[in-house]
Design a protein around this motif. Structure first.
Motif, PDB file in Angstrom:
ATOM      1  N   ILE A 216       0.877  -1.172   0.000  1.00 11.48           N
ATOM      2  CA  ILE A 216       0.000   0.000   0.000  1.00 11.48           C
ATOM      3  C   ILE A 216       0.911   1.218   0.000  1.00 11.48           C
ATOM      4  N   ILE A 217       0.680   2.133  -0.916  1.00  9.78           N
ATOM      5  CA  ILE A 217       1.472   3.357  -0.963  1.00  9.78           C
ATOM      6  C   ILE A 217       0.608   4.512  -0.468  1.00  9.78           C
ATOM      7  N   ALA A 218       1.045   5.134   0.630  1.00  9.15           N
ATOM      8  CA  ALA A 218       0.351   6.310   1.162  1.00  9.15           C
ATOM      9  C   ALA A 218       0.831   7.525   0.381  1.00  9.15           C
ATOM     10  N   VAL A 219      -0.077   8.125  -0.385  1.00 11.22           N
ATOM     11  CA  VAL A 219       0.296   9.204  -1.294  1.00 11.22           C
ATOM     12  C   VAL A 219      -0.375  10.511  -0.893  1.00 11.22           C
ATOM     13  N   GLY A 220       0.164  11.592  -1.422  1.00  9.08           N
ATOM     14  CA  GLY A 220      -0.381  12.919  -1.163  1.00  9.08           C
ATOM     15  C   GLY A 220       0.046  13.849  -2.282  1.00  9.08           C
ATOM     16  N   HIS A 221       1.193  14.513  -2.108  1.00 14.83           N
ATOM     17  CA  HIS A 221       1.733  15.467  -3.069  1.00 14.83           C
ATOM     18  C   HIS A 221       1.975  14.798  -4.425  1.00 14.83           C
ATOM     19  N   LEU A 222       1.367  15.339  -5.482  1.00 12.00           N
ATOM     20  CA  LEU A 222       1.536  14.837  -6.856  1.00 12.00           C
ATOM     21  C   LEU A 222       1.262  13.337  -6.946  1.00 12.00           C
ATOM     22  N   HIS A 223       0.244  12.884  -6.214  1.00 11.89           N
ATOM     23  CA  HIS A 223      -0.037  11.460  -6.108  1.00 11.89           C
ATOM     24  C   HIS A 223      -0.357  10.812  -7.439  1.00 11.89           C
ATOM     25  N   HIS A 224      -0.961  11.594  -8.348  1.00 15.17           N
ATOM     26  CA  HIS A 224      -1.348  11.024  -9.640  1.00 15.17           C
ATOM     27  C   HIS A 224      -0.150  10.521 -10.429  1.00 15.17           C
ATOM     28  N   MET A 225       1.015  11.132 -10.241  1.00 15.27           N
ATOM     29  CA  MET A 225       2.215  10.705 -10.951  1.00 15.27           C
ATOM     30  C   MET A 225       2.712   9.362 -10.434  1.00 15.27           C
ATOM     31  N   ILE A 226       2.644   9.171  -9.116  1.00  9.34           N
ATOM     32  CA  ILE A 226       3.058   7.895  -8.530  1.00  9.34           C
ATOM     33  C   ILE A 226       2.106   6.793  -8.961  1.00  9.34           C
ATOM     34  N   GLU A 227       0.814   7.072  -8.918  1.00  6.94           N
ATOM     35  CA  GLU A 227      -0.188   6.068  -9.302  1.00  6.94           C
ATOM     36  C   GLU A 227      -0.067   5.704 -10.784  1.00  6.94           C
ATOM     37  N   ALA A 228       0.212   6.682 -11.622  1.00  2.00           N
ATOM     38  CA  ALA A 228       0.345   6.420 -13.054  1.00  2.00           C
ATOM     39  C   ALA A 228       1.600   5.595 -13.344  1.00  2.00           C
ATOM     40  N   TYR A 229       2.638   5.793 -12.563  1.00  2.00           N
ATOM     41  CA  TYR A 229       3.908   5.086 -12.810  1.00  2.00           C
ATOM     42  C   TYR A 229       3.827   3.620 -12.392  1.00  2.00           C
ATOM     43  N   PHE A 230       3.300   3.355 -11.204  1.00  2.00           N
ATOM     44  CA  PHE A 230       3.322   1.990 -10.665  1.00  2.00           C
ATOM     45  C   PHE A 230       2.030   1.218 -10.921  1.00  2.00           C
ATOM     46  N   LYS A 231       0.964   1.938 -11.214  1.00  2.00           N
ATOM     47  CA  LYS A 231      -0.333   1.316 -11.516  1.00  2.00           C
ATOM     48  C   LYS A 231      -0.726   0.325 -10.405  1.00  2.00           C
ATOM     49  N   ASN A 232      -1.156  -0.881 -10.773  1.00  2.00           N
ATOM     50  CA  ASN A 232      -1.605  -1.862  -9.773  1.00  2.00           C
ATOM     51  C   ASN A 232      -0.504  -2.823  -9.328  1.00  2.00           C
ATOM     52  N   GLY A 233       0.729  -2.575  -9.803  1.00  2.00           N
ATOM     53  CA  GLY A 233       1.857  -3.400  -9.387  1.00  2.00           C
ATOM     54  C   GLY A 233       2.092  -4.635 -10.223  1.00  2.00           C
ATOM     55  N   GLU A 234       1.248  -4.857 -11.209  1.00  2.00           N
ATOM     56  CA  GLU A 234       1.347  -6.084 -12.008  1.00  2.00           C
ATOM     57  C   GLU A 234       2.731  -6.236 -12.653  1.00  2.00           C
ATOM     58  N   ASP A 235       3.319  -5.129 -13.093  1.00  2.00           N
ATOM     59  CA  ASP A 235       4.624  -5.184 -13.746  1.00  2.00           C
ATOM     60  C   ASP A 235       5.729  -5.619 -12.789  1.00  2.00           C
ATOM     61  N   TYR A 236       5.464  -5.547 -11.488  1.00  2.00           N
ATOM     62  CA  TYR A 236       6.477  -5.894 -10.484  1.00  2.00           C
ATOM     63  C   TYR A 236       6.148  -7.191  -9.755  1.00  2.00           C
ATOM     64  N   GLY A 237       5.065  -7.824 -10.157  1.00  2.00           N
ATOM     65  CA  GLY A 237       4.684  -9.087  -9.521  1.00  2.00           C
ATOM     66  C   GLY A 237       4.157  -8.922  -8.123  1.00  2.00           C
ATOM     67  N   VAL A 238       3.501  -7.797  -7.854  1.00  2.00           N
ATOM     68  CA  VAL A 238       2.994  -7.504  -6.516  1.00  2.00           C
ATOM     69  C   VAL A 238       1.687  -6.738  -6.667  1.00  2.00           C
ATOM     70  N   THR A 239       0.831  -6.821  -5.655  1.00  3.25           N
ATOM     71  CA  THR A 239      -0.400  -6.033  -5.647  1.00  3.25           C
ATOM     72  C   THR A 239      -0.127  -4.682  -5.002  1.00  3.25           C
ATOM     73  N   ILE A 240      -0.409  -3.598  -5.721  1.00  6.09           N
ATOM     74  CA  ILE A 240      -0.205  -2.251  -5.188  1.00  6.09           C
ATOM     75  C   ILE A 240      -1.543  -1.532  -5.120  1.00  6.09           C
ATOM     76  N   LYS A 241      -1.854  -0.998  -3.931  1.00  8.37           N
ATOM     77  CA  LYS A 241      -3.009  -0.137  -3.725  1.00  8.37           C
ATOM     78  C   LYS A 241      -2.519   1.212  -3.213  1.00  8.37           C
ATOM     79  N   TYR A 242      -3.397   2.197  -3.247  1.00 10.07           N
ATOM     80  CA  TYR A 242      -3.012   3.550  -2.858  1.00 10.07           C
ATOM     81  C   TYR A 242      -3.973   4.095  -1.802  1.00 10.07           C
ATOM     82  N   SER A 243      -3.393   4.872  -0.876  1.00  8.37           N
ATOM     83  CA  SER A 243      -4.187   5.529   0.156  1.00  8.37           C
ATOM     84  C   SER A 243      -3.862   7.014   0.122  1.00  8.37           C
ATOM     85  N   LEU A 244      -4.847   7.833  -0.185  1.00  8.88           N
ATOM     86  CA  LEU A 244      -4.623   9.265  -0.361  1.00  8.88           C
ATOM     87  C   LEU A 244      -4.864  10.021   0.934  1.00  8.88           C
ATOM     88  N   GLU A 245      -3.846  10.777   1.364  1.00  9.32           N
ATOM     89  CA  GLU A 245      -3.984  11.672   2.514  1.00  9.32           C
ATOM     90  C   GLU A 245      -4.576  12.988   2.036  1.00  9.32           C
TER      91      GLU A 245
END
Length: 238
Positions: free
Chosen positions: A50-79
């Motif tokens: 889980i990535i806790a995001v805030g500042h410019l969060h859309h860039m982090i989410e666009a880069y890592f997406k759901n984590g499929e490219d890294y073989g892991v599940t990635i979710k996001y939590s916006l502060e």
């Protein structure tokens, strides 16, 4: 294993770089620092991030997406507002496993996350702090005085060793869920002391490893040079 990565800060000490780029996406060589961390975590057994995001969060989410490219599940939590280094845990408490890693998203380290995690489990710890020995050189003569301002010792340019937090921790969910309040600001040092003061065990884990953060411009430059010179230490599988 599961990891919560703190990536919501504004990185003001790295301005002007972080005016248009979130600090966790700052490149170390040809790869963002957060991508190095994610690759390390997945290679050592982490299956959920889980990535806790805030500042410019859309860039982090666009880069890592759901984590499929890294073989892991990635979710996001916006502060929606700054919650400190421990407050973001409150937003995802229902999604956390019984024990989980919490780490800053701007670290360059060769620590073995798996060994840290199982040290925590084997000690039945409420929390575990990854510790690093930092040597500080004092460029002055240091005076020690008694209560009457009389000299008791005089040491010329001493060197001190301190145990410092690496910004990498493991928590037991049941030990903290009644301490952390949703949407309330809380930093990890304060959380650790709250855990300790209620009588639960807080351990410190140490190993021989590399560790740098990129919080300041000079630290960032050092991290870039270190990674380029010793890439195999940080990403041995690449």
């Amino acid at each position: 294993m599961q990891a919560l990565i703190l990536a919501g800060g504004k990185g003001t000490r790295l301005l002007p770089y972080t005016a248009t780029l979130p600090k966790p996406l700052m490149p170390i060589g040809d790869i963002p620092i957060l991508e190095i961390l994610i690759k390390q975590l997945t290679q050592q057994g982490v299956t959920s991030i889980i990535i806790a995001v805030g500042h410019l969060h859309h860039m982090i989410e666009a880069y890592f997406k759901n984590g499929e490219d890294y073989g892991v599940t990635i979710k996001y939590s916006l502060e929606k507002q700054p919650l400190g280094t421990a407050g973001p845990i409150s937003l995802v408490m229902d999604e956390l496993e019984d024990d989980f890693l919490v780490l800053n998203g701007d670290l360059l380290t060769s620590i073995n996350f798996s060994k840290l995690f199982y040290f925590h489990i084997s000690n039945n710890a409420a929390a575990t702090i990854a510790a690093f020995t930092r040597t500080v050189d004092i460029d002055f003569g240091v005076l020690e005085l008694n209560d009457n301002s009389e000299l008791t010792n005089y040491t010329e340019k001493p060197t001190f060793d301190y145990k410092v937090s690496m910004g990498i921790n493991v928590f037991n969910k049941s030990s903290i869920q009644n301490i952390i309040k949703k949407d309330e600001y809380l930093d990890i040092p304060d959380l650790m002391m709250l855990i300790k003061n209620k009588g639960d065990k807080v351990f410190c884990y140490q190993e021989d490893c590399e560790w740098l953060d990129i919080g300041r411009v000079e630290d960032y430059k050092t991290a870039v040079n270190t990674f380029e010179d010793r890439k195999k230490i940080f990403l041995p599988n690449e």
